[in-house]
Write a protein that holds these residues in place. Structure first.
Motif, short mmCIF file in Angstrom:
data_model
loop_
_atom_site.label_atom_id
_atom_site.label_comp_id
_atom_site.label_asym_id
_atom_site.label_seq_id
_atom_site.Cartn_x
_atom_site.Cartn_y
_atom_site.Cartn_z
N ILE A 1 -13.10 -12.58 -9.96
CA ILE A 1 -12.60 -12.12 -11.55
C ILE A 1 -12.56 -10.63 -11.47
O ILE A 1 -11.53 -9.73 -11.73
CB ILE A 1 -13.09 -12.56 -12.64
N GLU A 2 -13.57 -9.88 -11.04
CA GLU A 2 -13.79 -8.49 -11.01
C GLU A 2 -12.91 -7.91 -10.00
O GLU A 2 -12.07 -7.04 -10.34
CB GLU A 2 -15.25 -8.29 -10.49
N ASP A 3 -12.67 -8.59 -8.66
CA ASP A 3 -11.46 -8.23 -7.71
C ASP A 3 -10.07 -8.33 -8.57
O ASP A 3 -9.37 -7.55 -8.31
CB ASP A 3 -11.61 -9.19 -6.52
N PHE A 4 -10.03 -9.29 -9.11
CA PHE A 4 -8.52 -9.55 -10.06
C PHE A 4 -8.32 -8.57 -10.94
O PHE A 4 -7.33 -7.68 -10.76
CB PHE A 4 -8.53 -10.93 -10.50
N ALA A 5 -9.52 -8.03 -11.67
CA ALA A 5 -9.21 -6.77 -12.52
C ALA A 5 -8.84 -5.49 -11.90
O ALA A 5 -8.25 -4.97 -12.18
CB ALA A 5 -10.56 -6.83 -13.23
N ALA A 6 -9.64 -5.40 -10.60
CA ALA A 6 -9.64 -4.07 -9.73
C ALA A 6 -8.02 -4.00 -9.49
O ALA A 6 -7.45 -3.01 -9.41
CB ALA A 6 -10.54 -4.11 -8.72
N THR A 7 -7.48 -5.15 -9.06
CA THR A 7 -5.95 -5.08 -8.42
C THR A 7 -5.14 -4.86 -9.57
O THR A 7 -3.93 -4.29 -9.33
CB THR A 7 -5.64 -6.26 -7.74
N HIS A 8 -5.43 -4.97 -10.94
CA HIS A 8 -4.54 -4.95 -12.07
C HIS A 8 -4.87 -3.76 -12.81
O HIS A 8 -4.65 -3.48 -13.93
CB HIS A 8 -4.68 -6.00 -12.96
N ASN A 9 -5.88 -2.68 -12.20
CA ASN A 9 -6.25 -1.57 -12.82
C ASN A 9 -6.79 -1.68 -14.19
O ASN A 9 -6.56 -1.07 -15.03
CB ASN A 9 -5.13 -0.57 -13.00
N ILE A 10 -7.74 -2.79 -14.52
CA ILE A 10 -8.38 -3.17 -15.48
C ILE A 10 -9.90 -2.60 -15.49
O ILE A 10 -10.54 -2.67 -14.38
CB ILE A 10 -8.75 -4.67 -15.44
N VAL A 11 -10.20 -1.94 -16.64
CA VAL A 11 -11.52 -1.40 -16.92
C VAL A 11 -12.62 -2.21 -17.39
O VAL A 11 -13.85 -1.80 -17.30
CB VAL A 11 -11.58 0.00 -17.32
N SER B 1 -4.47 -2.10 -24.56
CA SER B 1 -4.18 -1.15 -25.62
C SER B 1 -4.00 0.37 -25.30
O SER B 1 -4.11 0.52 -24.16
CB SER B 1 -5.48 -1.41 -26.43
N SER B 2 -3.94 1.11 -26.20
CA SER B 2 -3.78 2.35 -25.98
C SER B 2 -5.02 3.15 -25.66
O SER B 2 -4.86 4.36 -24.95
CB SER B 2 -3.31 3.08 -27.16
N THR B 3 -6.02 2.22 -25.61
CA THR B 3 -7.36 2.93 -25.35
C THR B 3 -8.06 2.35 -24.09
O THR B 3 -8.96 2.76 -23.46
CB THR B 3 -8.53 2.99 -26.43
N THR B 4 -7.71 1.15 -24.00
CA THR B 4 -8.35 0.30 -22.77
C THR B 4 -7.74 -0.75 -22.46
O THR B 4 -6.48 -1.16 -23.06
CB THR B 4 -9.76 0.05 -23.28
N SER B 5 -8.09 -1.36 -21.10
CA SER B 5 -7.42 -2.53 -20.66
C SER B 5 -8.56 -3.63 -20.13
O SER B 5 -9.60 -2.98 -19.58
CB SER B 5 -6.64 -2.00 -19.30
N THR B 6 -8.33 -4.63 -20.68
CA THR B 6 -9.24 -5.71 -20.42
C THR B 6 -8.88 -6.98 -19.78
O THR B 6 -7.53 -7.46 -20.22
CB THR B 6 -9.88 -6.02 -22.04
N VAL B 7 -9.34 -7.69 -18.84
CA VAL B 7 -9.10 -9.08 -18.58
C VAL B 7 -10.27 -9.88 -19.48
O VAL B 7 -11.58 -9.61 -19.28
CB VAL B 7 -9.47 -9.42 -17.04
N PHE B 8 -9.75 -10.82 -20.33
CA PHE B 8 -10.60 -11.38 -21.04
C PHE B 8 -10.57 -12.99 -20.61
O PHE B 8 -9.46 -13.45 -20.23
CB PHE B 8 -10.06 -11.57 -22.49
N ILE B 9 -11.76 -13.41 -20.36
CA ILE B 9 -11.98 -14.80 -19.65
C ILE B 9 -11.86 -15.70 -21.04
O ILE B 9 -12.94 -15.90 -21.64
CB ILE B 9 -13.03 -14.84 -19.02
N TYR B 10 -11.02 -16.39 -21.04
CA TYR B 10 -10.82 -17.37 -22.07
C TYR B 10 -11.59 -18.77 -21.61
O TYR B 10 -12.08 -19.38 -22.64
CB TYR B 10 -9.38 -17.78 -22.33
N ASP B 11 -11.63 -19.18 -20.41
CA ASP B 11 -12.20 -20.20 -20.05
C ASP B 11 -12.94 -19.99 -18.51
O ASP B 11 -11.91 -19.47 -17.65
CB ASP B 11 -11.46 -21.55 -20.21
N LEU B 12 -13.99 -20.49 -18.46
CA LEU B 12 -14.57 -20.55 -16.79
C LEU B 12 -15.31 -21.82 -16.97
O LEU B 12 -16.64 -21.62 -17.53
CB LEU B 12 -15.33 -19.19 -16.61
N GLU B 13 -14.73 -22.76 -16.25
CA GLU B 13 -15.49 -24.09 -16.37
C GLU B 13 -15.59 -24.62 -14.90
O GLU B 13 -14.63 -24.73 -14.19
CB GLU B 13 -14.56 -25.08 -17.21
N ILE B 14 -17.03 -24.85 -14.77
CA ILE B 14 -17.44 -25.54 -13.19
C ILE B 14 -17.65 -26.91 -13.89
O ILE B 14 -18.31 -27.31 -14.60
CB ILE B 14 -18.46 -24.72 -12.88
#
Length: 161
Positions: free
Chosen positions: A113-123, A83-96
């Motif tokens: 997932i934290e590493d994935f977020a960092a590589t996509h400049n997600i906060v 969005s104009s104010t933030t960026s988010t990775v939303f976990i819709y499903d994490l199933e073990i």
């Protein structure tokens, strides 16, 4: 070495069908939905979120593969939401998978997932957890996730349909 492997289209087809069933069941168990029509509603919600299935923009699907086990131990669905104010990775499903739970795989997945977020400049990393899933709530709290809102429901004179 990453444990997250991009999900194949054939695997996705079976995964998404099971996810729809689980999502309907979780909503009924939580008291959010009536059992009647829950599967239809879950399918409709999923199709709205994924109009192009696995090819839907800004959605990423992974199998969690562990070399020692030599099979998929879990699945992950992530959505990039900017969005104009933030960026988010939303976990819709994490199933073990049931037979691999309580072995640290969910923690490993959350770290990746934290590493994935960092590589996509997600906060931010966001997720939803049902109130009756105390084990998941405990895990997320241990991993540094904080509650930002609470949905509440009061049932009034409902009968089982």
């Amino acid at each position: 070495m990453s444990l997250l492997v991009s999900m194949s289209k054939p695997f996705f087809a079976s995964y998404i069908e099971e996810l729809i069933v689980q999502y309907a069941r979780e909503n009924v168990e939580s008291g959010r939905w009536q059992k009647t029509g829950s599967l239809t509603r879950a399918r409709r919600d999923t199709e709205r979120l994924l109009p192009r299935g696995i090819e839907t923009d800004n959605n990423h699907f992974f199998e969690m593969k562990v070399p020692e086990v030599n099979e998929t131990v879990g699945m992950i669905w992530l959505s990039l939401e900017n969005s104009s104010t933030t960026s988010t990775v939303f976990i819709y499903d994490l199933e073990i998978k049931a037979e691999y739970r309580r072995q640290g795989y969910a923690k490993l997945a959350l770290k990746e997932i934290e590493d994935f977020a960092a590589t996509h400049n997600i906060v931010n990393i966001g997720l939803h957890v049902f109130s009756h899933n105390s084990a998941a709530q405990k895990l997320y709290a241990e991993m540094g996730y904080e509650t930002v809102s609470v949905n509440m429901v009061k049932k009034i004179g409902q009968t089982e349909v």
